[in-house]
Design a protein around this motif. Structure first.
Motif, PDB file in Angstrom:
ATOM      1  N   PHE A 164       0.887  -1.095   0.145  1.00 43.97           N
ATOM      2  CA  PHE A 164       0.104   0.133   0.066  1.00 43.97           C
ATOM      3  C   PHE A 164       0.905   1.141  -0.136  1.00 43.97           C
ATOM      4  CE2 PHE A 164      -1.936   3.341   2.288  1.00 43.97           C
ATOM      5  CZ  PHE A 164      -3.186   3.372   1.800  1.00 43.97           C
ATOM      6  N   GLY A 165       0.444   2.418  -0.642  1.00 41.71           N
ATOM      7  CA  GLY A 165       1.054   3.685  -0.766  1.00 41.71           C
ATOM      8  C   GLY A 165       0.109   4.687  -0.739  1.00 41.71           C
ATOM      9  N   PHE A 166       0.466   5.836  -0.246  1.00 44.09           N
ATOM     10  CA  PHE A 166      -0.474   7.221   0.078  1.00 44.09           C
ATOM     11  C   PHE A 166       0.300   8.281  -0.498  1.00 44.09           C
ATOM     12  CE2 PHE A 166      -4.366   8.461   2.716  1.00 44.09           C
ATOM     13  CZ  PHE A 166      -4.648   9.576   2.009  1.00 44.09           C
ATOM     14  N   VAL A 167      -0.069   9.043  -1.698  1.00 41.29           N
ATOM     15  CA  VAL A 167       0.640  10.032  -2.173  1.00 41.29           C
ATOM     16  C   VAL A 167      -0.239  11.283  -2.464  1.00 41.29           C
ATOM     17  CG1 VAL A 167       2.507   8.584  -3.238  1.00 41.29           C
ATOM     18  CG2 VAL A 167       0.439   9.262  -4.639  1.00 41.29           C
ATOM     19  N   GLU A 168       0.247  12.368  -2.415  1.00 44.88           N
ATOM     20  CA  GLU A 168      -0.372  13.536  -2.763  1.00 44.88           C
ATOM     21  C   GLU A 168       0.444  13.838  -4.242  1.00 44.88           C
ATOM     22  OE1 GLU A 168      -0.085  17.970  -1.409  1.00 44.88           O
ATOM     23  OE2 GLU A 168      -1.402  16.833  -0.259  1.00 44.88           O
ATOM     24  N   ASP A 169      -0.252  13.893  -5.313  1.00 46.04           N
ATOM     25  CA  ASP A 169       0.148  14.563  -6.517  1.00 46.04           C
ATOM     26  C   ASP A 169       0.736  15.841  -6.726  1.00 46.04           C
ATOM     27  OD1 ASP A 169      -2.012  15.807  -7.653  1.00 46.04           O
ATOM     28  OD2 ASP A 169      -2.690  14.151  -8.721  1.00 46.04           O
ATOM     29  N   GLN A 170       1.461  16.217  -7.823  1.00 46.93           N
ATOM     30  CA  GLN A 170       1.882  17.532  -8.052  1.00 46.93           C
ATOM     31  C   GLN A 170       0.846  18.648  -8.027  1.00 46.93           C
ATOM     32  OE1 GLN A 170       3.318  17.896 -11.842  1.00 46.93           O
ATOM     33  NE2 GLN A 170       2.610  16.004 -12.506  1.00 46.93           N
ATOM     34  N   PHE A 171      -0.512  18.324  -8.073  1.00 44.59           N
ATOM     35  CA  PHE A 171      -1.715  18.912  -8.260  1.00 44.59           C
ATOM     36  C   PHE A 171      -2.326  19.315  -6.835  1.00 44.59           C
ATOM     37  CE2 PHE A 171      -0.894  17.106 -12.441  1.00 44.59           C
ATOM     38  CZ  PHE A 171      -0.599  18.193 -13.180  1.00 44.59           C
ATOM     39  N   GLY A 172      -2.084  18.324  -6.090  1.00 43.36           N
ATOM     40  CA  GLY A 172      -2.652  18.486  -4.532  1.00 43.36           C
ATOM     41  C   GLY A 172      -3.513  17.342  -4.266  1.00 43.36           C
ATOM     42  N   VAL A 173      -3.924  16.622  -5.133  1.00 48.55           N
ATOM     43  CA  VAL A 173      -4.968  15.525  -5.243  1.00 48.55           C
ATOM     44  C   VAL A 173      -4.169  14.196  -4.434  1.00 48.55           C
ATOM     45  CG1 VAL A 173      -6.357  13.972  -6.579  1.00 48.55           C
ATOM     46  CG2 VAL A 173      -6.075  16.626  -7.307  1.00 48.55           C
ATOM     47  N   SER A 174      -5.015  13.562  -3.664  1.00 48.89           N
ATOM     48  CA  SER A 174      -4.396  12.457  -2.885  1.00 48.89           C
ATOM     49  C   SER A 174      -5.102  11.096  -3.470  1.00 48.89           C
ATOM     50  CB  SER A 174      -4.910  12.560  -1.490  1.00 48.89           C
ATOM     51  OG  SER A 174      -4.221  13.822  -0.870  1.00 48.89           O
ATOM     52  N   TRP A 175      -3.839  10.045  -3.432  1.00 46.61           N
ATOM     53  CA  TRP A 175      -4.198   9.013  -4.143  1.00 46.61           C
ATOM     54  C   TRP A 175      -3.670   7.749  -3.052  1.00 46.61           C
ATOM     55  CZ3 TRP A 175      -6.470   8.443  -9.021  1.00 46.61           C
ATOM     56  CH2 TRP A 175      -6.532   9.817  -9.503  1.00 46.61           C
ATOM     57  N   GLN A 176      -4.642   7.007  -2.869  1.00 46.41           N
ATOM     58  CA  GLN A 176      -4.064   5.636  -2.105  1.00 46.41           C
ATOM     59  C   GLN A 176      -4.110   4.551  -2.913  1.00 46.41           C
ATOM     60  OE1 GLN A 176      -6.372   4.648   1.777  1.00 46.41           O
ATOM     61  NE2 GLN A 176      -7.605   6.671   1.355  1.00 46.41           N
ATOM     62  N   LEU A 177      -3.045   3.763  -3.033  1.00 46.72           N
ATOM     63  CA  LEU A 177      -2.832   2.813  -4.068  1.00 46.72           C
ATOM     64  C   LEU A 177      -2.620   1.550  -3.190  1.00 46.72           C
ATOM     65  CD1 LEU A 177      -0.070   4.736  -6.134  1.00 46.72           C
ATOM     66  CD2 LEU A 177      -2.512   4.680  -6.553  1.00 46.72           C
ATOM     67  N   ASN A 178      -3.338   0.580  -3.657  1.00 45.38           N
ATOM     68  CA  ASN A 178      -3.471  -0.744  -2.758  1.00 45.38           C
ATOM     69  C   ASN A 178      -3.311  -2.151  -3.715  1.00 45.38           C
ATOM     70  OD1 ASN A 178      -3.972  -1.995  -0.383  1.00 45.38           O
ATOM     71  ND2 ASN A 178      -5.695  -2.787  -1.470  1.00 45.38           N
ATOM     72  N   LEU A 179      -2.600  -2.899  -3.219  1.00 48.27           N
ATOM     73  CA  LEU A 179      -2.317  -4.273  -3.886  1.00 48.27           C
ATOM     74  C   LEU A 179      -2.883  -5.301  -2.835  1.00 48.27           C
ATOM     75  CD1 LEU A 179      -1.140  -5.787  -6.355  1.00 48.27           C
ATOM     76  CD2 LEU A 179       0.995  -6.142  -5.028  1.00 48.27           C
ATOM     77  N   LYS A 180      -3.993  -6.008  -3.226  1.00 48.82           N
ATOM     78  CA  LYS A 180      -4.509  -6.911  -2.141  1.00 48.82           C
ATOM     79  C   LYS A 180      -3.408  -7.754  -1.662  1.00 48.82           C
ATOM     80  CE  LYS A 180      -9.055  -6.917  -3.764  1.00 48.82           C
ATOM     81  NZ  LYS A 180     -10.419  -7.767  -4.154  1.00 48.82           N
TER      82      LYS A 180
END
Length: 180
Positions: A164-180
Protein backbone atom coordinates in the motif's frame (compact mmCIF):
# COMPACT_ATOMS: atom_id res chain seq x y z
CA UNK A 1 -87.00 -22.16 -44.47
CA UNK A 2 -85.90 -23.83 -41.26
CA UNK A 3 -82.81 -25.08 -43.06
CA UNK A 4 -82.17 -21.59 -44.46
CA UNK A 5 -82.42 -20.03 -41.02
CA UNK A 6 -80.09 -22.69 -39.59
CA UNK A 7 -77.54 -21.99 -42.35
CA UNK A 8 -77.96 -18.22 -41.88
CA UNK A 9 -77.49 -18.39 -38.10
CA UNK A 10 -74.57 -20.79 -38.48
CA UNK A 11 -72.96 -18.46 -41.02
CA UNK A 12 -73.52 -15.42 -38.79
CA UNK A 13 -72.06 -17.31 -35.82
CA UNK A 14 -68.97 -18.37 -37.80
CA UNK A 15 -68.58 -14.86 -39.19
CA UNK A 16 -69.01 -13.42 -35.73
CA UNK A 17 -66.40 -15.79 -34.28
CA UNK A 18 -64.01 -14.93 -37.10
CA UNK A 19 -64.47 -11.21 -36.39
CA UNK A 20 -63.96 -11.83 -32.69
CA UNK A 21 -60.76 -13.75 -33.45
CA UNK A 22 -59.52 -11.02 -35.82
CA UNK A 23 -60.40 -8.33 -33.28
CA UNK A 24 -58.73 -10.40 -30.58
CA UNK A 25 -55.51 -10.60 -32.61
CA UNK A 26 -55.64 -6.86 -33.36
CA UNK A 27 -56.23 -6.12 -29.68
CA UNK A 28 -53.37 -8.38 -28.63
CA UNK A 29 -51.05 -6.58 -31.06
CA UNK A 30 -52.26 -3.17 -29.82
CA UNK A 31 -51.82 -4.20 -26.18
CA UNK A 32 -48.33 -5.58 -26.86
CA UNK A 33 -47.33 -2.36 -28.64
CA UNK A 34 -48.70 -0.32 -25.76
CA UNK A 35 -46.89 -2.51 -23.21
CA UNK A 36 -43.62 -2.17 -25.14
CA UNK A 37 -44.04 1.62 -25.18
CA UNK A 38 -44.69 1.71 -21.43
CA UNK A 39 -41.65 -0.50 -20.76
CA UNK A 40 -39.51 1.83 -22.88
CA UNK A 41 -40.74 4.92 -20.98
CA UNK A 42 -40.12 3.24 -17.61
CA UNK A 43 -36.59 2.19 -18.66
CA UNK A 44 -35.79 5.70 -19.93
CA UNK A 45 -37.08 7.25 -16.71
CA UNK A 46 -35.12 4.80 -14.56
CA UNK A 47 -31.93 5.54 -16.49
CA UNK A 48 -32.42 9.30 -16.33
CA UNK A 49 -33.41 9.30 -12.67
CA UNK A 50 -30.40 7.35 -11.44
CA UNK A 51 -28.24 9.51 -9.26
CA UNK A 52 -24.79 9.72 -10.79
CA UNK A 53 -21.95 10.36 -8.38
CA UNK A 54 -18.70 11.73 -9.74
CA UNK A 55 -15.52 13.08 -8.19
CA UNK A 56 -15.26 16.84 -8.84
CA UNK A 57 -11.83 18.46 -8.67
CA UNK A 58 -11.65 22.24 -8.25
CA UNK A 59 -8.27 23.58 -9.33
CA UNK A 60 -7.18 27.06 -8.26
CA UNK A 61 -3.90 27.40 -10.18
CA UNK A 62 -5.34 27.22 -13.73
CA UNK A 63 -3.92 23.70 -14.12
CA UNK A 64 -7.11 21.61 -14.43
CA UNK A 65 -6.36 20.68 -18.03
CA UNK A 66 -2.77 19.74 -17.23
CA UNK A 67 -3.93 17.53 -14.35
CA UNK A 68 -6.72 15.95 -16.40
CA UNK A 69 -4.32 15.10 -19.26
CA UNK A 70 -1.79 13.69 -16.78
CA UNK A 71 -4.43 11.41 -15.23
CA UNK A 72 -5.89 10.09 -18.49
CA UNK A 73 -2.40 9.14 -19.71
CA UNK A 74 -1.74 7.34 -16.44
CA UNK A 75 -4.85 5.13 -16.27
CA UNK A 76 -6.16 2.66 -18.87
CA UNK A 77 -9.68 3.05 -20.28
CA UNK A 78 -9.53 6.80 -19.69
CA UNK A 79 -10.64 9.68 -21.86
CA UNK A 80 -11.81 13.27 -21.95
CA UNK A 81 -15.56 13.33 -22.45
CA UNK A 82 -16.33 17.03 -22.65
CA UNK A 83 -14.61 20.39 -22.10
CA UNK A 84 -16.25 23.79 -21.75
CA UNK A 85 -13.79 26.67 -21.55
CA UNK A 86 -14.04 30.12 -20.04
CA UNK A 87 -14.60 32.66 -22.80
CA UNK A 88 -13.29 36.20 -23.11
CA UNK A 89 -14.95 38.51 -20.58
CA UNK A 90 -16.04 35.61 -18.34
CA UNK A 91 -15.07 35.38 -14.65
CA UNK A 92 -12.36 32.79 -15.42
CA UNK A 93 -9.23 33.30 -17.49
CA UNK A 94 -10.03 32.88 -21.18
CA UNK A 95 -9.30 29.35 -22.42
CA UNK A 96 -9.07 27.74 -18.99
CA UNK A 97 -11.56 25.06 -18.02
CA UNK A 98 -14.97 26.19 -16.86
CA UNK A 99 -16.12 22.57 -16.65
CA UNK A 100 -14.68 19.31 -17.99
CA UNK A 101 -15.84 15.74 -17.74
CA UNK A 102 -13.45 12.83 -18.08
CA UNK A 103 -13.19 9.21 -17.10
CA UNK A 104 -10.37 7.33 -15.42
CA UNK A 105 -10.66 3.60 -15.94
CA UNK A 106 -14.35 4.18 -16.73
CA UNK A 107 -15.01 6.13 -13.49
CA UNK A 108 -16.53 9.57 -14.00
CA UNK A 109 -14.59 12.69 -12.91
CA UNK A 110 -15.22 16.39 -13.39
CA UNK A 111 -12.97 19.38 -12.96
CA UNK A 112 -12.74 23.14 -13.33
CA UNK A 113 -10.35 26.03 -13.01
CA UNK A 114 -11.98 28.12 -10.33
CA UNK A 115 -11.86 31.86 -11.02
CA UNK A 116 -12.20 32.45 -7.28
CA UNK A 117 -9.32 31.54 -5.02
CA UNK A 118 -10.74 29.80 -1.97
CA UNK A 119 -9.38 29.40 1.54
CA UNK A 120 -9.46 25.67 1.00
CA UNK A 121 -7.74 23.25 -1.34
CA UNK A 122 -7.54 19.51 -1.71
CA UNK A 123 -7.24 17.50 1.48
CA UNK A 124 -5.81 14.00 1.98
CA UNK A 125 -8.89 13.19 4.07
CA UNK A 126 -10.70 12.68 0.75
CA UNK A 127 -8.64 10.67 -1.71
CA UNK A 128 -8.90 8.43 -4.74
CA UNK A 129 -8.47 4.78 -3.83
CA UNK A 130 -6.97 2.65 -6.59
CA UNK A 131 -7.01 -1.14 -6.38
CA UNK A 132 -4.01 -2.15 -8.49
CA UNK A 133 -4.09 -5.38 -10.50
CA UNK A 134 -0.42 -6.20 -9.92
CA UNK A 135 2.77 -4.91 -8.35
CA UNK A 136 4.03 -3.46 -11.63
CA UNK A 137 0.97 -1.23 -11.95
CA UNK A 138 1.23 -0.23 -8.28
CA UNK A 139 4.89 0.77 -8.62
CA UNK A 140 4.26 2.71 -11.84
CA UNK A 141 1.32 4.66 -10.40
CA UNK A 142 3.17 5.35 -7.16
CA UNK A 143 6.22 6.62 -9.05
CA UNK A 144 4.26 8.86 -11.45
CA UNK A 145 1.80 10.22 -8.89
CA UNK A 146 4.46 11.00 -6.28
CA UNK A 147 6.75 12.74 -8.80
CA UNK A 148 6.83 16.44 -7.79
CA UNK A 149 4.27 15.52 -5.16
CA UNK A 150 4.46 14.23 -1.61
CA UNK A 151 4.70 10.68 -0.28
CA UNK A 152 2.47 10.40 2.77
CA UNK A 153 2.89 6.64 3.23
CA UNK A 154 5.66 4.90 1.28
CA UNK A 155 4.93 1.58 -0.39
CA UNK A 156 4.88 -1.08 2.30
CA UNK A 157 2.87 -3.85 3.91
CA UNK A 158 0.89 -2.12 6.65
CA UNK A 159 -0.98 -5.26 7.69
CA UNK A 160 -4.25 -4.49 5.88
CA UNK A 161 -2.98 -5.32 2.38
CA UNK A 162 -0.03 -6.88 0.61
CA UNK A 163 1.37 -3.50 -0.44
CA UNK A 164 0.00 0.00 0.00
CA UNK A 165 1.10 3.58 -0.63
CA UNK A 166 -0.48 7.01 -0.11
CA UNK A 167 0.63 10.02 -2.15
CA UNK A 168 -0.37 13.58 -2.89
CA UNK A 169 0.34 14.35 -6.53
CA UNK A 170 1.86 17.53 -7.97
CA UNK A 171 -1.65 19.05 -8.24
CA UNK A 172 -2.50 18.42 -4.58
CA UNK A 173 -4.85 15.48 -5.23
CA UNK A 174 -4.42 12.49 -2.90
CA UNK A 175 -4.21 8.87 -4.04
CA UNK A 176 -4.27 5.65 -2.04
CA UNK A 177 -2.73 2.84 -4.04
CA UNK A 178 -3.43 -0.70 -2.92
CA UNK A 179 -2.34 -4.21 -3.87
CA UNK A 180 -4.45 -6.92 -2.24
Amino acid sequence: MKRFLTILFSSLFILSCTNIENNKNENVIKLQTELDSIKKIITENQNSSKTQIATFLTFQKENAEQAMNFYIKLFNNSKIINIKRWEKGAPGKEGTIMHATFSLNDKLFMCSDSPAIHDWGFTPAVSNFVECKDEQQLNKLFSKLSENGKVMMPLNNYGFSTKFGFVEDQFGVSWQLNLK
